[in-house]
Scaffold this motif. Sequence first.
Motif, PDB file in Angstrom:
ATOM      1  N   GLY A 108      49.558 -21.324 -33.940  1.00  0.00           N
ATOM      2  CA  GLY A 108      47.965 -20.684 -33.902  1.00  0.00           C
ATOM      3  C   GLY A 108      48.614 -19.226 -34.792  1.00  0.00           C
ATOM      4  O   GLY A 108      49.578 -18.473 -35.030  1.00  0.00           O
ATOM      5  N   SER A 109      47.467 -18.934 -35.045  1.00  0.00           N
ATOM      6  CA  SER A 109      47.285 -17.083 -36.113  1.00  0.00           C
ATOM      7  C   SER A 109      47.277 -16.716 -35.391  1.00  0.00           C
ATOM      8  O   SER A 109      46.934 -16.172 -33.769  1.00  0.00           O
ATOM      9  CB  SER A 109      45.676 -17.226 -37.531  1.00  0.00           C
ATOM     10  N   VAL A 110      47.983 -15.244 -36.116  1.00  0.00           N
ATOM     11  CA  VAL A 110      47.675 -13.681 -35.522  1.00  0.00           C
ATOM     12  C   VAL A 110      46.665 -13.538 -35.581  1.00  0.00           C
ATOM     13  O   VAL A 110      45.642 -13.977 -36.798  1.00  0.00           O
ATOM     14  CB  VAL A 110      48.917 -12.974 -35.695  1.00  0.00           C
ATOM     15  N   LEU A 111      46.040 -12.218 -34.625  1.00  0.00           N
ATOM     16  CA  LEU A 111      44.338 -12.170 -34.046  1.00  0.00           C
ATOM     17  C   LEU A 111      43.641 -10.467 -35.539  1.00  0.00           C
ATOM     18  O   LEU A 111      45.146  -9.758 -35.111  1.00  0.00           O
ATOM     19  CB  LEU A 111      44.015 -12.185 -33.305  1.00  0.00           C
ATOM     20  N   LEU A 112      43.110 -10.509 -36.295  1.00  0.00           N
ATOM     21  CA  LEU A 112      42.292  -9.288 -36.220  1.00  0.00           C
ATOM     22  C   LEU A 112      42.510  -8.099 -35.269  1.00  0.00           C
ATOM     23  O   LEU A 112      41.690  -8.417 -33.478  1.00  0.00           O
ATOM     24  CB  LEU A 112      41.076  -8.774 -36.954  1.00  0.00           C
ATOM     25  N   PRO A 113      42.843  -6.746 -35.594  1.00  0.00           N
ATOM     26  CA  PRO A 113      42.531  -6.252 -33.931  1.00  0.00           C
ATOM     27  C   PRO A 113      41.356  -5.755 -34.273  1.00  0.00           C
ATOM     28  O   PRO A 113      40.270  -5.949 -34.468  1.00  0.00           O
ATOM     29  CB  PRO A 113      43.756  -4.664 -34.223  1.00  0.00           C
ATOM     30  N   SER A 114      41.250  -4.208 -33.361  1.00  0.00           N
ATOM     31  CA  SER A 114      39.732  -4.168 -32.884  1.00  0.00           C
ATOM     32  C   SER A 114      39.551  -3.467 -33.815  1.00  0.00           C
ATOM     33  O   SER A 114      40.561  -2.637 -34.131  1.00  0.00           O
ATOM     34  CB  SER A 114      40.331  -2.928 -31.126  1.00  0.00           C
ATOM     35  N   GLN A 115      38.302  -3.113 -34.085  1.00  0.00           N
ATOM     36  CA  GLN A 115      37.569  -2.540 -35.033  1.00  0.00           C
ATOM     37  C   GLN A 115      37.379  -1.118 -35.336  1.00  0.00           C
ATOM     38  O   GLN A 115      36.882  -0.586 -36.145  1.00  0.00           O
ATOM     39  CB  GLN A 115      37.100  -4.028 -36.111  1.00  0.00           C
TER      40      GLN A 115
END
Length: 382
Positions: free
Chosen positions: A268-275
Motif C-alpha cells: 500500500g502507498s503512503v498517504l498525503l497528510p493534512s493540507q
Amino acid sequence: MIMKRNNKMKSVFSPLWMALLALLVFLPACGDDFEETDLTGTGAEIAIGDRLYAVVGDTLRVYFYSVVVNPRADNYILALECEKGKHYERCWTYVPTSGDVGECEMNLSIYDYNGQLLDAKQVTLVTREARNPASPRHLLCLGNSLMEKGETPIELSRRLKGTVGVATWPDPLALDHYALVGRLRNADETVGWEGTGGFTWNSYRDFDVEGYVAEHCGGQLDYVYFQLGTNELLSIGPFDDVSWIVDRAKSVIDRFHKACPDCVVMLGSVLLPSQNGGLGESYSSDDPNSVYGAAGFGVKVHRLNAAYQALANSDKYASFTHFIDNNAQFDCLNVYPTEERPAGDYESGSETIGTNGVHPTDIGYWQIAAGIFRALIGLEGN
C-alpha cells in the motif's frame, strides 16, 4: 558653472549608462530562456502508480491534487486522457459497467503555459467484475496506527461480504469466500487485522509469520496488505534518502514470502497528510514535519511511493508483489479532522484548521478500504 556641472554628471554616470546598455543588449537574447525557466521550475511531476483497479458498479475517483508533486504551483496544466470515465475539475470519475471489463490506458501529462511538456505517465486501468472466488481467500491487513483501530479492514469486509460496519454505503456484495483475518478483532469477531501505533517496517523484522498465520489466520494466508512507511517518513526531512525504508520493507516482504510462498503481497502507498494545518497541530515548530509543512511532506510521500512501485516492478518481487496506489484515490483535502478557529486577532469570522497531521477521519480510512477492495477484485481476476 552650468557646463561644469553637466560635465561632472557625465563623468559620474557614463559607466552606469554603459552597463545599462550592455544589459539591454543582453536581455533580448536570454529573455525567452528566462521566461521558460520561470514557468518550468514548478517542481510539478506526475506521481501515480503504474496500475489502477476498478470494479463494475463501483465509483473510482482519481484526485488530481493527490497525483501531482507540488500541486500548489499555479503555472502548469494537468491533462488526463482516457477512453473511460469523466474529467471534472478536481478528479477523474469512473463508474464502469460490464461492457468496460478489460484493460485500457490512461495518459497523464503536465505542461507549462508555453505548451512545454514537463512530465508524462501512462497508467494501465484494469476493470473487473466482482465475483466470489472458487475457494476461500484469507487477507491480512497489517500496519501502524492507520490500521490499529480497524476502520479500514472493517469497511473492506463490509463491502466484500456484508459484515457489520459503520458506513452504510455503497451497498455490500455477497462475496463470502473472502475473510479478513488477524489477531485484532471487531466486536462480533467477524473481522480481523493487525496494527500498532508507532510501528514501522523494522517493527515486523522478527515477525513470526508461520506462527501468526497458524494462530490468527486459520492456517491460511492468500493476501497481505501492508500499510507502512508513514512513521519512517515522520523521522526525516523531504530531501533525505528513503532507500533504507525500502530495504526494511524488502526484509519484511521476504519474511512473508518465505513462510507463505503463494501469498500475494499488496504494498500500500503512503498517504498525503493534512493540507491545512494538521501537521502544525500535531508536531512542534522545530520538527521537520512542521518546518517543511504539507508541501515538504508531500515530496517525501511521493518519493517513497515511487520507490515502492520500483520495488514491486523489480525482477525479484514482480511475480508476487503489487503496488496499490491508494494515495491517488485518497481525497487528502477533505478527509482529515478540522475545527473552526478565529481567523485572526480582532478579525471577524473564522477559518477551518486541521487538527491531525496524518490520521484521517473515518471517511479517509474508508477510502483506503475502497482502494484495497478494487485492487483485491482486480488481482483475483488475473
